[in-house]
Motif scaffolding. Structure first.
Motif: not given
Length: 115
Positions: A29-35, A37-39, A42-47
């Motif tokens: 659950t924590i891993s999915f939440y952190l992923q 958040t990072v997406t 960081r990922f969407v603004p970079a795109l």
């Protein structure tokens, strides 16, 4: 709490404490939440920066760049397995998986856009 019996590798049963399952569920659950958040941060603004630089419409950028970015870790790990570690992984697996990911994400965007 009673241990949960699961079938082991050799066919025998292995007992696992319920606390192990609770810990694994919490970690997932924590891993999915952190992923997520990072997406989102960081990922969407970079795109968006890439799409604006090349004047790509948002829907096209979302379908193509998001698909490429989401499946690139799989592509690079497969390339490393193929060329550096000389694994039995075939080139068809690398290319086929990447093509499948690209086509399914783009087709799903088109189908979702028609609704």
């Amino acid at each position: 709490m009673d241990d949960i019996a699961i079938e082991g590798v050799g066919g025998g049963e292995t007992s696992v404490s319920p606390w192990v399952w609770i810990g694994l569920s919490f970690t997932a659950t924590i891993s999915f939440y952190l992923q997520a958040t990072v997406t989102e941060e960081r990922f969407v603004p970079a795109l968006n920066v890439i799409a604006n630089h090349f004047n790509i419409p948002d829907d096209v950028a979302g379908a193509t760049l998001m698909a490429a970015g989401a499946s690139s870790p799989e592509l690079f790990s497969s390339i490393v397995a193929l060329f550096i570690t000389h694994s039995a992984l075939g080139l068809g697996t690398v290319v086929g998986s990447e093509i499948f990911n690209q086509l399914i994400i783009c087709a799903g965007a088109v189908l979702a856009g028609k609704i």
